[in-house]
Design an enzyme around this catalytic site. Structure first.
Site, mmCIF file in Angstrom:
data_model
loop_
_atom_site.group_PDB
_atom_site.id
_atom_site.type_symbol
_atom_site.label_atom_id
_atom_site.label_comp_id
_atom_site.label_asym_id
_atom_site.label_seq_id
_atom_site.Cartn_x
_atom_site.Cartn_y
_atom_site.Cartn_z
ATOM 1 C CE1 TYR A 166 -3.418 2.844 0.790
ATOM 2 C CE2 TYR A 166 -1.936 3.394 2.594
ATOM 3 C CZ TYR A 166 -3.005 3.709 1.783
ATOM 4 O OH TYR A 166 -3.669 4.907 1.955
ATOM 5 C CE LYS A 170 -2.601 5.704 -2.232
ATOM 6 N NZ LYS A 170 -3.727 6.575 -2.628
ATOM 7 C CB THR A 203 -11.890 6.515 5.141
ATOM 8 O OG1 THR A 203 -10.716 5.693 5.013
ATOM 9 C CG2 THR A 203 -11.476 7.974 5.258
#
Length: 297
Positions: A166, A170, A203
């Site tokens: 991840y 990014k 989130t």
């Protein structure tokens, strides 16, 4: 935000989290908002709710699966029928998924978070250039600072951890946004490429993952993360602030950049590296079969 009437925004990943808040606030300010989402049925629900909340809101759904190049091409063709796209917000993302490789040979985080947006941006270039002030907002993460990109092993055949993959994806987002800004400097009518990160925001991504790490993320998200409404502010600022220069990076102003209101911050040295930017650009073209400025497949 100022009134956004007469402007068209494309927001990827607009059915939940930061993307939903971003789409909602843009619609509330009068923008035409295209929800570029994988789940069209969920997108229709969101569009309907926004129209109910803001009578007269101009919101439509465009289905796109960022892991599927055929889907990206179809979506780009549909969106390309717009008179112009003023702002593309590359917001969608996945995290904490098990190792898998796409048919293009890329690990799934890199494929969805970077390569899908690279392809969509390239294919929407003509629609963006029809705008008098086109802009691309690439949403990255402060985790990009921990990422390492191995462009010779995009499938992650080495030891895999979802957090490392991840973070690498990014970093790819950050490198792409910075490289696009450099390339557009020589354009007579440049597309303004800016970047944003939401800090540490609660989130749906915080609900991902399994085992100890997954539990820790969920507990930490509830206790320490800021709301999606606060997390969306940097990308809303990046999308609508009139005088932002290409290459600008917007994040929260609080301690460690984890929370707070939008301010200009600095990308990591790796993200600003022009040689890494060139290499990622070339590798992305190879993996997607899509070239910037010609947008041919």
């Amino acid at each position: 935000m100022t009134d956004q009437q007469g402007r068209t925004f494309v927001v990827t990943g607009a059915t939940s989290g930061l993307g939903l808040v971003t789409a909602r606030e843009l619609a509330a300010c009068g923008a035409r908002v295209l929800l570029a989402v994988r789940d069209a049925a969920r997108g229709d629900e969101v569009a309907s709710s926004l129209r109910s909340a803001y009578p007269g809101a101009d919101v439509e759904v465009r289905q796109v699966d960022l892991l599927n190049l055929r889907s990206i091409r179809r979506a780009a063709e549909e969106i390309g029928e717009e008179e112009a796209v003023d702002v593309l917000i590359n917001n969608a993302g996945i995290s904490m998924v098990e190792h898998s490789v796409t048919e293009q040979g890329a690990e799934r985080h890199l494929a969805a978070n970077h390569l899908g947006h690279f392809a969509l941006t390239a294919l929407l270039e003509p629609a963006l250039r029809r705008s008098p002030a086109p802009r691309v907002v690439t949403v990255t993460s402060y985790m990009h600072e921990k990422g390492e990109l191995d462009l010779e092993d995009v499938a992650w055949r080495r030891r895999y951890t979802s957090m490392a993959a991840y973070s690498a994806s990014k970093l790819a987002n950050a490198v792409f946004g910075a490289e696009l800004a450099r390339r557009e400097q020589s354009s007579s009518a440049p597309i303004t490429s800016v970047l944003a990160h939401p800090g540490y925001s609660n989130t749906p991504m915080q609900k991902k993952g399994s085992g100890v790490i997954g539990i820790a993320m969920r507990v930490s998200g509830k206790l320490f993360a800021q709301s999606p409404e606060m997390g969306a502010l940097p990308q809303l600022f990046a999308a609508t602030e009139p005088d932002l220069a290409g290459g600008s990076y917007v994040g929260p102003d609080g301690r460690g950049g984890r929370s707070g209101h939008p301010t200009l911050v600095q990308l990591s040295a790796a993200a600003r590296d022009p040689e890494l930017g060139r290499r990622l650009w070339e590798r992305s073209q190879q993996l997607t079969g899509i070239r910037w400025h010609t947008a041919t497949v």
